[in-house]
Structure formats: C-alpha cells, structure tokens
Design an enzyme around this catalytic site. Structure first.
Site, PDB file in Angstrom:
ATOM      1  N   GLU A  94       0.703  -1.190   0.112  1.00 30.29           N
ATOM      2  CA  GLU A  94       0.010   0.041   0.072  1.00 30.29           C
ATOM      3  C   GLU A  94       0.849   1.327  -0.037  1.00 30.29           C
ATOM      4  OE1 GLU A  94      -3.159   0.250  -0.383  1.00 30.29           O
ATOM      5  OE2 GLU A  94      -3.811  -1.696  -0.024  1.00 30.29           O
ATOM      6  N   SER A 365     -44.468 -26.707  29.671  1.00 32.35           N
ATOM      7  CA  SER A 365     -44.735 -27.026  31.151  1.00 32.35           C
ATOM      8  C   SER A 365     -44.036 -26.025  32.075  1.00 32.35           C
ATOM      9  CB  SER A 365     -44.242 -28.465  31.440  1.00 32.35           C
ATOM     10  OG  SER A 365     -44.947 -29.506  30.896  1.00 32.35           O
TER      11      SER A 365
END
Length: 690
Positions: A94, A365
C-alpha cells in the site's frame, strides 16, 4: 551610440525588478503556506467515528460496545498487538515509503499521472496510507476534485497532529477487510480465528491484499484472486529484502485454514443486548437515532460482564454450531429487576433476530409454576393436594367444549400430590389444577408477574400453550425468587450526553407485592424438587452446587429451562426459527445451558438458601397418607405450608395415633431454631458443603 549604451542598464534594472518580484512572491507564498500550515495545525480535525458514536457501558462502567447504523464490528488494538509481518505486508503493497514522506508520495503521484494520461482515464491512483485514512475517517469515496482537495487538507492535518506509528495504527484499526469486519483484529478473528498478533507470514500477506478490493480479493468470494494478490505481496516483500525468496515461496504454498464463513464473531460482546438497548432508548426513552449514533452519549446498563461471558460460553458449548437450532438466554437479578445477561441467538453474524424477546414461543410445562402459585396463594390447594394422574377428558365452557391432554410418553402416575406433579411435570395434574382455580385467575396472575403477552384463558393454558418470550419468563420467575415481589425489569440505568449531563436516569426501585411471601416460598420449595431424584432437571443437578428451583418445558417445537437462585432468575429456550419440530435431544439442551451458566455466573458468590419469610410452617407428614406423621410411621418427610393450610390430622395407617406423641413433631415454625438432627438442617448443610 548613447541609446545603445543605455540598453544594458535598462535590462539589468528589469532583471533586478523581476528577481525582487519573484523573491517577494516567494516570501508571500512561504508566508501564506506557513499561515495555512499554522491554521491547519491549530484547527481541530473533525471528530473520529469512535469519538462521536454513543457508547454502551456495563454495570462496572466499562465500554461494552458502540452504537452505529453501519453495523461495524470493531475491536481496536495497539500497534504492538499486530503481527510485524502484517505491518510489513501492508506497507509493501500500500505505501512502501510511508515513513519517508509527509503524507504525499509525489513520485508515485507523478507516475500515476503518466499512466492515466497514457490510458486516457483515471485508472491508477497513488494514495498514501495517510490519504486513505483521511478518506475513510472523514470523506466519501466519490472521485471529484472537491473531495480530493478536502482529502489533501485532512492528510496534512493528520501528518501534523499524529506520529507515523499513530497514523499506521489508526489505519489498521479502520480499514475495511470485507464481510462486515473493520480493522485488522476483527478481520484476523473472522478469517482465521486468531488475534492479529498471532498472524503468520502467509496469513498476513493474504489479509494485506484484501483492502484493495474487499469483494474482489476476499478468499470467501474469489480464492483465485486472493491467492494471486497474496503472491504479489510476498514477491514485493522479498524484493524489498524484508523476507527471503524461499520464505515467500513457502508462504505462497501454505494451505491456509479459514474459519467457515458466517461463524460466530468472537469480537462483539453482547450484540443482542446492544440492539435491545438501542431499541429501548429510541422507542421507550425517545432518544433519536441520530443522537444515539453521533451524539457521543454514554448509556449505562445493568449488564454484568462476567455473567454475560458465562452466558455466551454456556450457549456456545451447549449448542451444535453445525445445526440450525437457535437459542436464547436471559438472566435477571430478582432483587433488583436488573438484566444481568442476554444472549439472543447462536450466531449474531448470521442471524440478528433476538430470540430472547420473541413472543411467539410456547413455554410448555415451564409455565406451570405460575399456575401453581395461583393455586397456593388462593389457599385452595397445598403441596399435598392430590389428583389422579390418568387419561382424562375435561369439559369446560359450560360443557360445550372438551379438552383431553396426555402425559409425555403416555405415562400416568395415579394418585399424586403437587410436589410429585411438579417434579414429574404431570400434565393431567396441571389441568386438574387450572380447572379448580380458574384459567382467568391464572392469566391474571401471569400478567401481574410480568407477562405482557396475551394469554388465552382456557384449560390448555396450564400446559403453556399461549406464546410468551424468554424475557417475560425470566421476569415472572424472578417474582417467585424474590418472595412474591415484582421489581421493574431494568436494562438502562442512566444516559448522559457528551458533556456528562444526565439525559435519563432510571427511577428508584419500588417493588410490587404480587403474592404473599409465604406462597412464593412454598412454591420455591416444591420447585427445588425438579432437580432432585425423579425430577425432570435431575440430570443437571450435579452441575449446580447451590440451592436452585426451576421448571423444564417441552413442546413439539420448543425446549425450555427456567429457574432461579436467590441471585438470578434465568430463562433458556431452544428451537428452530421456521417452526420445525425439535428432536428430544434438541429439547434437552436447555437444561445443561441453564446449569452451566448459573454455576459459572455465581462462582464467586457463596451459595445461599432461599430466605424464609414469616407465615411459613413446616410439619412432618407421612408421604403415603398426606397426614401428620406419627411415631409409628416408617417414613416421614418435612413439608412446607402457608401457615393455616398445613394438615391437622395424624396418620393412623400404622396402628398408632401419634397425636399426643412429641416424637411426631407436630406443627413447627420453620423459622424456629432447629436441632442438630433436623432433616431441614441436613438439607441446608448439604447445599452449603457441596
């Protein structure tokens, strides 16, 4: 002749004038440049994203996450926490002259101009890392001269205000690596499941090539492109003398092990809770979205970081990552109503839906304790109330409708009491109970306990057929755990603006008594039986080394475990998003998650028994007759009752009336001092010593 002799002085005067003018212009340009540089040095840069983004803080005041609409997952790290190989690879591809220029690579820009002129368009750029950082922090990516001018200004300011290492560090924490990962740490963990500090040469070269084109060079999308760019970067590093040619060749041939795409993001902490807080702040507290994103607010929350980590670990270890089975866990402190942990799914990266808030799941339940609390508090029933567990056809709505429930596996237990029914999760007993106390009263009790979802007042409500959310279930069970007192469910404690002015502060805690403490305590004692021998939670009892009460729940599509200790009320749900039926093994995942979380979350807190309120009595009963145990009874059990509902008759099944025998223990206040051989004392010692 005179005219010819005058020409040289005139030319000299003109030359001197031009030199003076040029010198003056040079001085003016230098002064202007100096003034501009001085102005830029003094001028503040726009606030960086992390400075203006509002932050979510945990219960200890530490930053957990930032709020943003861009969905960025960030975990900034210091330069020392990034592999030097990654840094070298990034600079090589870069900006190899990064440490030599002042923000602009003039030679590189010149080469780019020549190439663009030859190509006839702007095909090549020469942006330095500083220029890229300026663009990523403050600007869009549009190709206009106005944007370029702003980029140049911001580049100069960055170079003046920060060191090269600081600029490089900001760049590596800001750059986009594809698939939602911003910054090298997030990228390293997403692609390779490791910290950025641990990247090797091949991995570093692979990641360094992605920012050029996060889609084009993603190894997930285009492995061929990614490998070619990796090879290019390794070749450049070798040419620069940073690595040897043999090292470059070896790295290029290395078989990289990528994490499966979409696998859990280990960076983001409490992402579902963050989204919950965001929606709560916007919808309930009327904080605008823009203010939350860019107002620099601090949102102080109730989340405990250690408990949250325990929750995420329990879910991760308890679920199958290759399955589509989803889960939710939410835990509340019953004493304050504070949400201490929340997990809304197995993988936030692939599914952002918060299942902890889903009001479409049947609790099965696990809803029964709410009904039993209604029965106990009305004093219409006690833990010894008996119904016959057998196939039964129930009539309701003035005999116009019928309902015929079944027990799991068609197993029926005959004459059983409430303790046995809760432990075994008997459906027939449950429906008998709701028929006795009334479905409307059960629905009203649920609403008072914090269940806001609409409930159908029908017999099947006893079996949890009306959908509710895990958060609602945790809040309801917190009422039982806090002795019948409901504390407001709270997630946000305070919100301050960028100047620490208070915008919102949670009101002081005021609990509401839903039922008398004695009823809540009696139910708690009954629910502890779920984790004892024969109870549906017995298989995880060995994991939890402290008093705990709870209830399992299973439907065709949902598995639940909801329970509490004196410090935490926790709901765990498992199921599929698309309404698929769950297998038996799927439904059984909830209980181990609950047990592992509870034990880990409270590992630094000594075990405590549930506080014993006034209005509770304990008597020894004969389990066969349900009457007070006499001296002749071969077995006796200590049972807890709301004062005034305990049995008064003594068992006479064994040929002796023990009503006058002190050994029969009689009715005893459970809060009174207990003898050394008292069975309740032995229970307490067992909880403390285990």
């Amino acid at each position: 002749m005179p005219r010819d002799s005058a020409n040289p002085p005139v030319r000299k005067r003109r030359l001197r004038l031009m030199l003076r003018l040029l010198a003056a212009m040079t001085v003016l340009l230098l002064l202007a440049a100096g003034t501009l540089l001085g102005y830029l040095y003094q001028k503040e840069l726009p606030p960086i994203g992390d400075d203006i983004r509002s932050k979510m803080l945990d219960s200890r005041g530490n930053v957990l996450a930032t709020f943003s609409t861009d969905g960025r997952s960030r975990d900034p790290v210091e330069l020392s926490q990034i592999s030097p190989l990654l840094i070298q690879a990034t600079l090589a591809v870069e900006d190899r002259k990064f440490y030599d220029h002042a923000g602009f690579d003039l030679l590189g820009m010149g080469r780019a101009v020549l190439v663009n002129l030859e190509e006839g368009n702007r095909t090549q750029g020469a942006s330095t890392l500083t220029q890229q950082l300026a663009r990523n922090l403050y600007l869009s990516h549009e190709k206009t001269w106005t944007r370029k001018a702003k980029e140049a200004v911001y580049t100069l300011q960055l170079e003046m205000k920060y060191t090269k290492d600081e600029i490089l560090n900001m760049y590596l924490n800001e750059i986009y690596y594809g698939h939602g990962a911003y910054g090298i740490e997030a990228a390293s963990r997403m692609y390779f499941g490791k910290a950025a500090a641990d990247l090797d040469l091949a991995e570093s070269a692979m990641l360094a090539g992605i920012p050029k084109g996060p889609t084009l060079y993603s190894p997930y999308n285009h492995m061929d492109n990614a490998k070619k760019r990796q090879g290019l970067i390794l070749s450049v590093m070798a040419d620069l003398g940073e690595i040897t040619q043999s090292a470059a060749k070896k790295a290029a041939q290395e078989n990289l092990k990528f994490k499966p795409q979409g696998e859990k993001d280990t960076i983001v902490t409490a992402p579902y809770f963050r989204d919950y807080i965001r929606n709560l702040a916007i919808d309930s507290l009327h904080i605008s979205s823009d203010e939350l994103d860019q107002g620099g607010l601090k949102v102080y929350t109730t989340l405990d970081p250690d408990m949250q980590q325990a929750a995420e670990t329990a879910v991760e270890q308890g679920m199958d990552s290759s399955s589509e089975l989803e889960t939710a866990l939410v835990s509340i402190d019953p004493r304050t109503g504070y949400i201490k942990a929340m997990v809304g799914g197995t993988n936030y990266r692939t599914n952002q839906f918060n299942h902890a808030l889903a009001t479409t799941r049947q609790p099965g339940s696990s809803f029964k304790p709410i009904m039993y609390l209604t029965a106990l508090s009305s004093k219409a029933m006690t833990g010894l109330s008996v119904f016959n567990s057998e196939p039964t056809l129930f009539h309701y709505d003035n005999n116009r409708k019928t309902y015929q429930p079944k027990n799991f596996g068609d197993k029926y237990l005959g004459e059983i009491n409430m303790r046995q029914a809760i432990a075994a999760s008997d459906n027939i007993y449950a429906v008998n109970t709701i028929m006795k106390v009334g479905a409307e009263k059960v629905a009203a009790m649920a609403a008072k306990m914090g269940i806001d979802s609409p409930l159908q007042s029908v017999p099947s409500l006893a079996l949890g057929t009306s959908p509710v959310s895990p958060l609602e279930m945790a809040a309801a069970f917190a009422v039982i755990g806090d002795g019948g007192v409901k504390m407001p469910t709270t997630a946000i404690l305070k919100i301050t603006d960028a100047k620490d002015n208070i915008l919102y502060e949670a009101p002081q805690l005021h609990g509401e008594t839903v039922v008398e403490p004695a009823a809540a305590y009696v139910l708690t004692r009954l629910m502890e039986g779920v984790f004892e021998s024969g109870g549906t939670g017995n298989r995880v009892a060995s994991i939890i080394k402290r008093p705990v009460a709870g209830k399992t729940g299973t439907t065709d599509t949902d598995g639940w475990m909801v329970g509490f200790t004196p410090e935490l009320s926790t709901a765990v749900w498992v199921g599929y998003d698309k309404g698929r039926d769950i297998a038996t093994t799927d439904g059984r995942r909830a209980a181990p998650i609950f047990a592992q979380f509870t034990e880990k979350a409270l590992e630094s807190i000594p075990p405590k028994i549930f506080p014993i309120p006034d209005g509770v009595v304990s008597v020894y009963i004969n389990p066969q007759s349900g009457k007070l145990a006499s001296a002749a009874c071969p077995t006796k059990e200590l049972e807890t009752f709301i004062s005034g509902t305990e049995p008064t008759e003594y068992c006479d099944q064994h040929g002796e009336d023990g009503s006058s025998d002190p050994a029969a223990e009689g009715s005893q206040d459970i809060t009174a001092p207990l003898k050394e051989d008292h069975s309740l004392w032995n229970d307490i010692k067992r909880w403390w010593m285990n």
